[in-house]
Design a protein around this motif. Structure first.
Motif, PDB file in Angstrom:
ATOM      1  N   ILE A   1       0.871  -1.172   0.000  1.00  0.00           N
ATOM      2  CA  ILE A   1       0.000   0.000   0.000  1.00  0.00           C
ATOM      3  C   ILE A   1       0.916   1.232   0.000  1.00  0.00           C
ATOM      4  CG2 ILE A   1      -1.814   1.254   1.231  1.00  0.00           C
ATOM      5  CD1 ILE A   1      -2.751  -1.435   2.371  1.00  0.00           C
ATOM      6  N   PRO A   2       0.772   2.084  -0.997  1.00  0.00           N
ATOM      7  CA  PRO A   2       1.776   3.144  -1.199  1.00  0.00           C
ATOM      8  C   PRO A   2       1.867   4.186  -0.077  1.00  0.00           C
ATOM      9  CG  PRO A   2       0.677   2.643  -3.255  1.00  0.00           C
ATOM     10  CD  PRO A   2      -0.078   1.907  -2.190  1.00  0.00           C
ATOM     11  N   ASN A   3       0.722   4.586   0.488  1.00  0.00           N
ATOM     12  CA  ASN A   3       0.773   5.455   1.668  1.00  0.00           C
ATOM     13  C   ASN A   3       1.368   6.841   1.493  1.00  0.00           C
ATOM     14  OD1 ASN A   3      -0.264   4.253   4.262  1.00  0.00           O
ATOM     15  ND2 ASN A   3       0.990   2.539   3.527  1.00  0.00           N
TER      16      ASN A   3
ATOM     17  N   PHE B   1       3.651   9.075  -5.045  1.00  0.00           N
ATOM     18  CA  PHE B   1       4.357   7.817  -5.287  1.00  0.00           C
ATOM     19  C   PHE B   1       3.667   6.959  -6.335  1.00  0.00           C
ATOM     20  CE2 PHE B   1       4.705   8.998  -0.710  1.00  0.00           C
ATOM     21  CZ  PHE B   1       5.918   9.641  -0.833  1.00  0.00           C
TER      22      PHE B   1
ATOM     23  N   TYR C   1       3.337   1.953  -8.461  1.00  0.00           N
ATOM     24  CA  TYR C   1       3.781   2.458  -7.165  1.00  0.00           C
ATOM     25  C   TYR C   1       5.295   2.614  -7.245  1.00  0.00           C
ATOM     26  CZ  TYR C   1       5.559   2.206  -2.402  1.00  0.00           C
ATOM     27  OH  TYR C   1       6.270   2.439  -1.255  1.00  0.00           O
TER      28      TYR C   1
ATOM     29  N   GLU D   1       6.548  -4.125   5.394  1.00  0.00           N
ATOM     30  CA  GLU D   1       5.267  -3.800   4.768  1.00  0.00           C
ATOM     31  C   GLU D   1       4.671  -4.972   4.004  1.00  0.00           C
ATOM     32  OE1 GLU D   1       5.140  -0.103   2.550  1.00  0.00           O
ATOM     33  OE2 GLU D   1       6.911   0.601   3.595  1.00  0.00           O
TER      34      GLU D   1
ATOM     35  N   SER E   1      -5.692  -0.413   8.067  1.00  0.00           N
ATOM     36  CA  SER E   1      -5.410   0.909   8.614  1.00  0.00           C
ATOM     37  C   SER E   1      -3.928   0.988   8.936  1.00  0.00           C
ATOM     38  CB  SER E   1      -6.215   1.155   9.898  1.00  0.00           C
ATOM     39  OG  SER E   1      -5.603   0.480  10.987  1.00  0.00           O
ATOM     40  N   MET E   2      -3.487   2.181   9.335  1.00  0.00           N
ATOM     41  CA  MET E   2      -2.081   2.346   9.714  1.00  0.00           C
ATOM     42  C   MET E   2      -1.754   1.636  11.031  1.00  0.00           C
ATOM     43  SD  MET E   2      -1.051   6.185   8.536  1.00  0.00           S
ATOM     44  CE  MET E   2      -0.481   6.488   6.853  1.00  0.00           C
TER      45      MET E   2
ATOM     46  N   TYR F   1      -0.845  -1.826   9.025  1.00  0.00           N
ATOM     47  CA  TYR F   1       0.127  -1.819   7.929  1.00  0.00           C
ATOM     48  C   TYR F   1       1.361  -1.095   8.417  1.00  0.00           C
ATOM     49  CZ  TYR F   1       2.080  -1.366   3.264  1.00  0.00           C
ATOM     50  OH  TYR F   1       2.900  -1.458   2.167  1.00  0.00           O
TER      51      TYR F   1
ATOM     52  N   VAL G   1       3.979   1.040   8.147  1.00  0.00           N
ATOM     53  CA  VAL G   1       4.720   2.152   7.542  1.00  0.00           C
ATOM     54  C   VAL G   1       6.013   2.340   8.353  1.00  0.00           C
ATOM     55  CG1 VAL G   1       4.674   4.621   7.025  1.00  0.00           C
ATOM     56  CG2 VAL G   1       2.580   3.256   6.814  1.00  0.00           C
TER      57      VAL G   1
END
Lengths: 800, 171
Positions: A194-196, A253, A368, A703, A717-718, A721, A723
């Motif tokens: 997930i690019p975020n 990104f 991405y 990740e 959600s963060m 995932y 980051v």
């Protein structure tokens, strides 16, 4: 004030507004009488929509409108990059609609939209929409999706296959593998990411009933392209009736290149409610569920060669998950941008790659950071390490032995990268790979690796060094090539610049590209300031609005510094030429006798006879004394189509320590030696590398987007995932070699993606190196403590 | 049903009527139009919404607006003074501690909280102090450099012009 700024560490002109809270991102914009949109999304990965009852929602306080798919009179979203080539033109291009009509193909696909006076009212009413769902079986894994009996996504895509595509010489590669002294085979997974970007997406749609014109504010990398896609392909309105504006963009990104359903929703909603502006801002949960994901390849690699380390063949079969429907350029990523560059910086004579694009009940996948080009070095760099281990060769030595040599350029790679008709050809034009490798080895302590590993063992650690020597293709691309190869984005790839000089000598540079944090307002000003001999303080760079900027294809693929800057140089050259002609007129000299020194235009041999750029601009603006045939004002536009892509390269070395007891991997050192050609602003280049490297490290160690078998996004959600955080990382050590690109006057190559392209393989190889002594050959990413610990336990069990 | 909130934001007394469910970050952004404070995760992970409440860094999406009744709040807009930028703002600019800028206000507010507690942090302490603030552009490298440089500026006695550090020191 200095005009000697090209190649210098110039502080960014963007920053003053951003550090003081005065940036202006989409969600910061408030328009008069603005209404708010909330989008109801599917809770199922695969379900039929039997009916949608919006009556309760429509009766809720503040609700202005509720829309479902049946209310959208437009085409589905476009898909602009079919795999083409050997796959032919596919007839199964299944793309999303603005709101789903009959069924949904992933959790998070939009099915209804509420427009209300406040965001809270929109959300409350969204809860009151009743959808009668018929849940259906789902499949999320590409390998499972092509098996007989798997749940089917689209009637026109049997076995969920989007395309089957191949490149290279099959017979030659088969023969090379069959005849090889050594063949190493491995299944490797390049997991879904997930690019975020820190700013989620968002948009404001505005329809003006008085002029029949639409305006959209969007967090986009490509406002000009979005105007084409939305106006022509989706909505069927004249192109000039839609204006697209990207304000400050909070990271992208790749995710903000594409055409998204919400653009259509807010534009239509504004029209339906009589022309009030409608804002939609994506929550992070929606960003995870409904904005593109990246990577997600399953690859079977075979690398063949001799016992002396010479690689003779590479055979690759890749399944590329493309999601439930296709994103704007989804099929182009695992084909052209991946399989055609698989051999990287190595002289491998035989290569063949088969790529199968697959539909699954997951959100669509697209570009991405790196977009196919990180996946390629992950394959070849893991393969080189596995081959080296098999024959007992040093990983640095095997790379050195197989590098394309400096005297072999221009080099045409064997996966058909340069094959094209129409006189356009791209080829690897330059490079010198060994100095970067050698420098990285020295900086990382590689030469003392064995002693470091032995010392680490005394502390219960497995220490490993990982090398990644990469070649990137960026600075896309000659339009002729894109038109000729029969695959790829069916459009051109030139860039544009306009320069206007006001009567005070102040300069407005207007670009067709679109920044997302790269500092274009600074770097373009450096380039134009250098060309015109004026200080950066006298220049403002504008962008990001289809009204008032020349058409441009946008910023992605590390193309802005190479293609965009060259357009700016060309425009500045036109300005200088006209200023010189006018200076000759003012000074009563011939044009040939006017010499230019920075901002001074002088008569050769008469240094006192001179005019400044500002004096010329002033006189030419007033035009009281303009010569016959000369137009007033300094205002020039230039377009630039590059003759070739650019080819950054380098070697990164990661050093990891793995805790034997917990499986925790600590990245203790990271060295990057990159050759991105000349630099406009080395400070910005380093920053791009830092960010790219950490995104790639994140993929290697932490990740991964995870769907449950039923299609629920478990990393939703963060909280779920991983980051990368500041405390997980060491200070990165950067160095460079400089091989200027021959294709543009600056000699720049592009650096937005290089870090992410190199770093994943470096870290994965380091973990591989650390665990090889205990018999672990390969682990798939992310290399989390749990995964590594389990592998250590299994290996110990096997040894016991 | 509106609730009344009285608070001081960047030194200015404010009176706001809010829905009970309104978050502090929404009050700051929507009611006061201070849009430098950003929302980026909805789950209190990313720190883009970090502000100071009574001198300490707080993720303003974790706090209801009504809980800030009577509080002193500092946002990124309150960090610079007419005399100049806060040392952290100057250092982020000088050391390229930002790219897209979206995380930057929250990052600066979190860093200011650290500098209020120590003006001589180690790199590890800096990295720990900002681990609740996500940045996807910089890899954190130049952010750490910028905070280290700002700490040196503060140690050298250049007065911190904003409420943030001073409030923190007093608490």
């Amino acid at each position: 004030m200095t005009t000697d700024m090209l190649g210098k560490r110039v502080k960014r002109v963007e920053d003053q507004r951003l550090i003081t809270g005065k940036g202006r991102y989409v969600d910061d914009i408030k328009l008069q009488s603005m209404a708010y949109c909330a989008i109801l999304r599917s809770p199922y990965a695969h379900a039929r929509i039997r009916s949608i009852d919006t009556s309760g929602a429509k009766a809720m306080p503040g609700v202005l409108d509720v829309m479902t798919g049946a209310d959208v009179p437009y085409n589905p979203l476009p898909m602009a990059w079919p795999a083409g080539g050997s796959a032919g033109i596919q007839n199964n291009v299944n793309t999303p609609r603005a709101l789903a009509t009959d069924d949904v193909k992933w959790t998070g696909e939009g099915v209804a939209a509420v427009i209300a006076e406040t965001p809270e009212q929109a959300f409350d009413a969204m809860e009151a929409i009743v959808v009668d769902w018929e849940p259906l079986p789902a499949v999320v894994d590409a390998e499972a999706a092509i098996q007989p009996g798997a749940p089917q996504l689209h009637e026109n895509a049997p076995n969920n296959v989007v395309f089957e595509w191949s490149v290279g010489d099959k017979a030659g590669t088969d023969a090379a593998v069959d005849a090889a002294e050594v063949v190493v085979r491995q299944r490797i997974v390049n997991q879904r990411l997930i690019p975020n970007p820190m700013e989620t997406r968002g948009d404001i749609g505005l329809y003006n009933p008085g002029t029949d014109e639409y305006t959209i504010w969007m967090s986009s990398q490509t406002p000009h392209i979005q105007r084409i896609l939305l106006a022509i392909f989706v909505m069927g309105i004249p192109e000039h009736k839609l204006r697209c504006i990207s304000p400050d963009v909070g990271g992208a990104f790749g995710t903000k290149i594409f055409c998204y359903a919400d653009y259509v929703v807010v534009l239509l909603a504004s029209k339906r409610i009589g022309g009030r502006p409608v804002k939609w801002v994506e929550s992070r949960r929606e960003n995870y569920q409904a904005t593109i994901h990246g990577r997600d390849h399953i690859t079977y690699l075979e690398i063949a060669g001799r016992r002396d380390g010479e690689i003779t063949g590479l055979r690759v079969r890749t399944l590329a998950n493309l999601g439930g429907r296709l994103s704007t350029i989804g099929p182009g990523i695992p084909t052209t941008l991946y399989a055609r560059v698989l051999t990287g910086c190595y002289r491998i004579p035989n290569v063949h790659a088969e790529v199968t694009g697959v539909y699954t009940h997951t959100v669509f996948l697209d570009a991405y950071r790196g977009a196919g080009r990180p996946e390629a070095p992950y394959v070849i760099e893991r393969a080189m390490d596995l081959f080296a281990a098999e024959i007992g060769m040093d990983p640095a030595a095997i790379r050195r032995k197989n590098f394309i040599a400096p005297d072999q350029f221009p080099y045409e790679n064997p996966s058909g990268l340069g094959t094209a008709s129409g006189g356009a050809k791209i080829y690897i034009d330059s490079g010198n790979y060994e100095p970067a490798l050698n420098r990285a080895l020295v900086m990382s302590g590689y030469l003392d690796a064995e002693a470091a590993k032995a010392e680490a063992r005394t502390r219960g650690k497995y220490l490993g060094f990982g090398l990644s020597s990469y070649l990137e293709v960026c600075g896309v691309a000659p339009s002729k090539w894109i038109g000729a190869v029969g695959e790829g984005w069916g459009a051109a790839m030139w860039e544009s610049a306009n320069i206007k000089v006001h009567l005070t000598g102040k300069v407005v540079v207007t670009m067709g590209t679109q920044p997302q944090g790269q500092g274009h307002e600074t770097t373009y000003a450096q380039v134009v300031g250098h060309e015109l001999g004026i200080p950066i303080e006298d220049i403002v760079v504008q962008h990001s609005d289809t009204q008032g900027t020349p058409f441009g294809y946008g910023s992605y693929g590390s193309r802005t510094s190479s293609v965009g800057s060259t357009a700016a140089i060309k425009a500045a050259g036109k300005i200088r030429d006209k200023a010189r002609r006018y200076a000759a007129h003012m000074l009563e000299a011939s044009v040939e006798d006017i010499e230019i020194d920075g901002a001074e235009y002088r008569v050769k041999g008469s240094p006192d006879k001179k005019k400044t750029f500002q004096e010329i601009a002033f006189a030419l603006d007033l035009a009281f004394d303009a010569p016959e045939g000369m137009e007033p004002y300094l205002d020039e536009t230039a377009y630039y189509d590059t003759p070739n892509c650019t080819w950054p390269f380098g070697t990164h070395v990661a050093v990891v320590e793995i805790d034997e007891a917990t499986g925790f991997t600590d990245l203790v050192k990271y060295v990057a030696v990159d050759d991105v050609g000349n630099k406009i602003n080395p400070m910005i280049v380093d920053g791009q590398l830092h960010g790219g490297i950490v995104q790639g490290v994140g993929q290697a160690l932490w990740e991964g987007a995870v769907y449950a078998d039923d299609g629920q996004l478990l990393t939703g959600s963060m909280l779920d995932y991983a980051v990368p955080r500041a405390s997980w990382l060491p200070q990165l050590e950067l160095d460079e070699t400089v091989t200027p690109s021959p294709v543009n006057p600056l000699g720049v190559k592009g650096v937005g993606e290089a870090g992410a392209i190199a770093s994943t393989a470096a870290v994965a190889n380091a973990v591989g190196d650390a665990l090889r002594p205990i018999g672990i050959r390969h682990l798939d990413m992310p290399l989390t403590p749990q995964r590594v610990w389990k592998a250590i336990q299994a290996a110990k069990g096997a040894q016991a | 049903m509106a609730e009344h909130v009285s608070l001081v934001v960047n030194g200015i007394p404010r009176e706001v009527d809010v829905e009970p469910r309104r978050l502090l970050v929404e009050l700051i952004r929507e009611d006061l139009d201070l849009t430098g404070t950003h929302i980026a995760c909805d789950t209190s992970q990313c720190g883009a919404c970090t502000v100071h409440v009574d001198g300490r860094a707080v993720k303003s999406c974790t706090m209801l607006a009504v809980q800030a009744d009577g509080a002193q709040v500092t946002t990124i807009e309150g960090m610079a003074t007419p005399e100049g930028l806060h040392p952290l703002q100057a250092a982020f600019w000088e050391h390229h501690g930002l790219q897209c800028g979206f995380c930057t206000p929250g990052m600066i507010m979190a860093a200011a909280d650290l500098l209020a507690r120590t003006t001589d942090p180690t790199d590890d302490e800096i990295r720990h102090a900002i681990e609740g603030n996500f940045c996807r552009c910089t890899g954190y490298q130049n952010i750490v450099t910028a905070i280290r440089a700002a700490a040196a500026t503060v140690r050298a006695g250049v007065p911190a012009p904003s409420g943030a550090v001073q409030q923190g020191s007093a608490s």
